[in-house]
Design a protein around this motif. Structure first.
Motif, PDB file in Angstrom:
ATOM      1  N   PHE A   1       0.599  -1.205  -0.148  1.00 22.28           N
ATOM      2  CA  PHE A   1      -0.161  -0.033   0.042  1.00 22.28           C
ATOM      3  C   PHE A   1       0.910   1.382  -0.100  1.00 22.28           C
ATOM      4  N   SER A   2       1.962   1.175   0.716  1.00 16.67           N
ATOM      5  CA  SER A   2       2.880   2.363   0.734  1.00 16.67           C
ATOM      6  C   SER A   2       3.306   2.611  -0.759  1.00 16.67           C
ATOM      7  N   LEU A   3       3.709   1.584  -1.791  1.00 12.76           N
ATOM      8  CA  LEU A   3       4.044   1.590  -2.871  1.00 12.76           C
ATOM      9  C   LEU A   3       3.079   2.210  -3.914  1.00 12.76           C
ATOM     10  N   LEU A   4       1.843   1.622  -3.784  1.00 12.22           N
ATOM     11  CA  LEU A   4       0.730   2.110  -4.485  1.00 12.22           C
ATOM     12  C   LEU A   4       0.562   3.467  -4.259  1.00 12.22           C
ATOM     13  N   ARG A   5       0.867   3.944  -3.156  1.00  9.53           N
ATOM     14  CA  ARG A   5       0.577   5.718  -2.585  1.00  9.53           C
ATOM     15  C   ARG A   5       1.511   6.233  -3.662  1.00  9.53           C
ATOM     16  N   LYS A   6       2.828   5.751  -3.763  1.00 15.13           N
ATOM     17  CA  LYS A   6       3.978   6.234  -4.695  1.00 15.13           C
ATOM     18  C   LYS A   6       3.482   6.479  -6.212  1.00 15.13           C
ATOM     19  N   VAL A   7       3.045   5.466  -6.639  1.00 14.84           N
ATOM     20  CA  VAL A   7       2.555   4.977  -7.781  1.00 14.84           C
ATOM     21  C   VAL A   7       1.586   6.189  -8.158  1.00 14.84           C
ATOM     22  N   VAL A   8       0.340   6.523  -7.450  1.00  9.79           N
ATOM     23  CA  VAL A   8      -0.586   7.399  -7.812  1.00  9.79           C
ATOM     24  C   VAL A   8      -0.115   8.859  -7.768  1.00  9.79           C
ATOM     25  N   GLU A   9       0.911   8.863  -7.075  1.00 16.30           N
ATOM     26  CA  GLU A   9       1.631  10.481  -7.201  1.00 16.30           C
ATOM     27  C   GLU A   9       2.327  10.740  -8.153  1.00 16.30           C
ATOM     28  N   ILE A  10       2.612   9.835  -9.042  1.00 16.02           N
ATOM     29  CA  ILE A  10       3.223   9.771 -10.457  1.00 16.02           C
ATOM     30  C   ILE A  10       2.407   9.776 -11.629  1.00 16.02           C
ATOM     31  N   ILE A  11       1.571   8.725 -11.515  1.00 11.24           N
ATOM     32  CA  ILE A  11       0.794   8.674 -12.868  1.00 11.24           C
ATOM     33  C   ILE A  11      -0.433   9.378 -12.805  1.00 11.24           C
ATOM     34  N   LYS A  12      -1.071   9.635 -13.964  1.00  8.58           N
ATOM     35  CA  LYS A  12      -2.227  10.489 -14.054  1.00  8.58           C
ATOM     36  C   LYS A  12      -3.583   9.831 -14.299  1.00  8.58           C
TER      37      LYS A  12
ATOM     38  N   PHE B   1      -5.724   1.617  -8.475  1.00 10.92           N
ATOM     39  CA  PHE B   1      -4.962   1.873  -7.450  1.00 10.92           C
ATOM     40  C   PHE B   1      -5.567   2.633  -6.088  1.00 10.92           C
ATOM     41  N   THR B   2      -6.228   3.829  -6.614  1.00  7.09           N
ATOM     42  CA  THR B   2      -6.867   4.673  -5.853  1.00  7.09           C
ATOM     43  C   THR B   2      -8.237   4.072  -5.097  1.00  7.09           C
ATOM     44  N   TYR B   3      -8.584   3.025  -5.915  1.00  5.34           N
ATOM     45  CA  TYR B   3      -9.776   2.406  -5.335  1.00  5.34           C
ATOM     46  C   TYR B   3      -9.438   1.760  -4.054  1.00  5.34           C
ATOM     47  N   GLU B   4      -8.375   0.962  -4.227  1.00  6.20           N
ATOM     48  CA  GLU B   4      -7.701  -0.118  -3.408  1.00  6.20           C
ATOM     49  C   GLU B   4      -7.198   0.548  -2.242  1.00  6.20           C
ATOM     50  N   LEU B   5      -6.651   1.778  -2.342  1.00  2.00           N
ATOM     51  CA  LEU B   5      -5.986   2.464  -1.261  1.00  2.00           C
ATOM     52  C   LEU B   5      -7.106   3.190  -0.322  1.00  2.00           C
ATOM     53  N   ARG B   6      -8.490   3.434  -0.967  1.00  5.74           N
ATOM     54  CA  ARG B   6      -9.606   4.037  -0.223  1.00  5.74           C
ATOM     55  C   ARG B   6     -10.161   3.030   0.425  1.00  5.74           C
ATOM     56  N   ALA B   7     -10.201   1.705  -0.030  1.00 10.10           N
ATOM     57  CA  ALA B   7     -10.611   0.658   0.654  1.00 10.10           C
ATOM     58  C   ALA B   7      -9.565   0.326   1.988  1.00 10.10           C
ATOM     59  N   HIS B   8      -8.545   0.258   1.603  1.00 14.20           N
ATOM     60  CA  HIS B   8      -7.607  -0.093   2.643  1.00 14.20           C
ATOM     61  C   HIS B   8      -7.797   0.981   3.850  1.00 14.20           C
ATOM     62  N   ASP B   9      -7.585   2.306   3.611  1.00 11.17           N
ATOM     63  CA  ASP B   9      -7.618   3.494   4.446  1.00 11.17           C
ATOM     64  C   ASP B   9      -9.150   3.463   5.246  1.00 11.17           C
TER      65      ASP B   9
ATOM     66  N   GLY C   1      -6.724   7.708 -15.330  1.00  4.87           N
ATOM     67  CA  GLY C   1      -6.837   7.132 -16.735  1.00  4.87           C
ATOM     68  C   GLY C   1      -5.784   6.484 -17.235  1.00  4.87           C
ATOM     69  N   GLU C   2      -4.293   6.678 -16.474  1.00  7.52           N
ATOM     70  CA  GLU C   2      -3.370   6.081 -17.158  1.00  7.52           C
ATOM     71  C   GLU C   2      -2.972   4.680 -16.252  1.00  7.52           C
ATOM     72  N   THR C   3      -2.286   3.913 -17.054  1.00  8.76           N
ATOM     73  CA  THR C   3      -1.613   2.773 -16.576  1.00  8.76           C
ATOM     74  C   THR C   3      -0.128   3.164 -16.134  1.00  8.76           C
ATOM     75  N   VAL C   4       0.295   2.050 -15.356  1.00  5.83           N
ATOM     76  CA  VAL C   4       1.948   2.312 -15.273  1.00  5.83           C
ATOM     77  C   VAL C   4       2.711   2.097 -16.336  1.00  5.83           C
ATOM     78  N   ALA C   5       2.437   1.456 -17.327  1.00  2.00           N
ATOM     79  CA  ALA C   5       3.047   1.368 -18.423  1.00  2.00           C
ATOM     80  C   ALA C   5       2.983   2.672 -19.233  1.00  2.00           C
TER      81      ALA C   5
ATOM     82  N   GLU D   1      -2.065  -2.037 -14.717  1.00  2.00           N
ATOM     83  CA  GLU D   1      -3.217  -1.638 -13.948  1.00  2.00           C
ATOM     84  C   GLU D   1      -3.222  -0.077 -13.984  1.00  2.00           C
ATOM     85  N   THR D   2      -4.403   0.383 -13.566  1.00  2.00           N
ATOM     86  CA  THR D   2      -4.721   1.838 -13.859  1.00  2.00           C
ATOM     87  C   THR D   2      -4.669   2.673 -12.588  1.00  2.00           C
ATOM     88  N   TYR D   3      -4.839   3.935 -12.673  1.00  2.00           N
ATOM     89  CA  TYR D   3      -4.679   5.142 -11.582  1.00  2.00           C
ATOM     90  C   TYR D   3      -6.010   4.636 -10.916  1.00  2.00           C
ATOM     91  N   GLU D   4      -6.991   4.546 -11.362  1.00  2.00           N
ATOM     92  CA  GLU D   4      -8.469   4.335 -10.698  1.00  2.00           C
ATOM     93  C   GLU D   4      -8.496   3.053 -10.018  1.00  2.00           C
TER      94      GLU D   4
END
Length: 236
Positions: free
Chosen positions: A21-32, A104-112, A34-38, A99-102
């Protein structure tokens, strides 16, 4: 033995899960959005807009308008995103690049939300632990109870109050029990084996509110509500 191995695996998964979850937070700080990591890596790896081609027309390559500082920032973000995604793959998140920005943010909200609910339940169910006392033997419990008019034993059922503590050679996880978690109720019972605790829990001996327990070997830890523990997982 298999259950003990599963328990060890679950304990090992706790820090890894927290790291995910800490890593996913870093990902959503970088990608936009509608965007995937790739897709984010492709965007960050481009320092100039791509030329647009139209049938029958030739266009000049677009001018690179990024400053040196902007290019350096994109390179840093690309490196951070690559390192983060690679670590997620190492932790078993094999599809992370698609996987998409959306997601990741869904998983983080559920985790929080889960963490918030758990914190609220703990705050409501548990008072600060009282001064620790060594578990009392059944004989000492009876003597103390007689001297105080039964105030120590309270509503503790006889089958729990008079139960024989687990021997030191017990191979299962054993538990120390407190009937209440009030500061005025420092007396403890046990230790009792997981099998005994599971039997009492299934019969409803602890009542609808449960009791407060901790692993016997954890002599300085907090007591937790027995309603939140599946003792069957700790039996041989």
């Amino acid at each position: 033995e298999e259950e003990e191995e599963e328990e060890k695996e679950e304990e090992n998964e706790i820090p890894a899960g927290g790291e995910v979850f800490s890593l996913l937070r870093k990902v959503v700080e970088i990608i936009k959005p509608g965007e995937t990591v790739a897709g984010g890596l492709r965007r960050l790896g481009t320092t100039a807009p791509r030329p647009k081609f139209r049938k029958g027309k030739t266009q000049a390559a677009p001018t690179d308008t990024l400053s040196a500082e902007e290019k350096a920032a994109k390179r840093a973000s690309m490196s951070a995103l690559t390192d983060t995604a690679d670590r997620l793959v190492q932790l078993g998140r094999m599809s992370v690049y698609e996987e998409t920005y959306e997601k990741f943010t869904y998983e983080l909200r559920a985790h929080d939300e889960r963490k918030s609910r758990a914190a609220a339940e703990n705050q409501g169910a548990m008072a600060p632990p009282p001064a620790l006392a060594a578990p009392m033997t059944n004989e000492a419990m009876d003597q103390t109870s007689a001297a105080t008019g039964g105030a120590v034993s309270g509503d503790i059922p006889a089958e729990v109050r008079d139960a024989t503590p687990a021997p030191a050679s017990c191979s299962e996880v054993c538990w120390t029990v407190k009937w209440t978690n009030d500061a005025s109720s420092a007396a403890t019972l046990g230790p009792f084996s997981s099998t005994q605790m599971n039997d009492w829990a299934e019969k409803g001996t602890f009542g609808s509110a449960g009791v407060f327990v901790r692993k016997a070997k954890d002599t300085t830890g907090d007591f937790y509500s027995s309603k939140r523990i599946d003792f069957d997982l700790y039996t041989d």
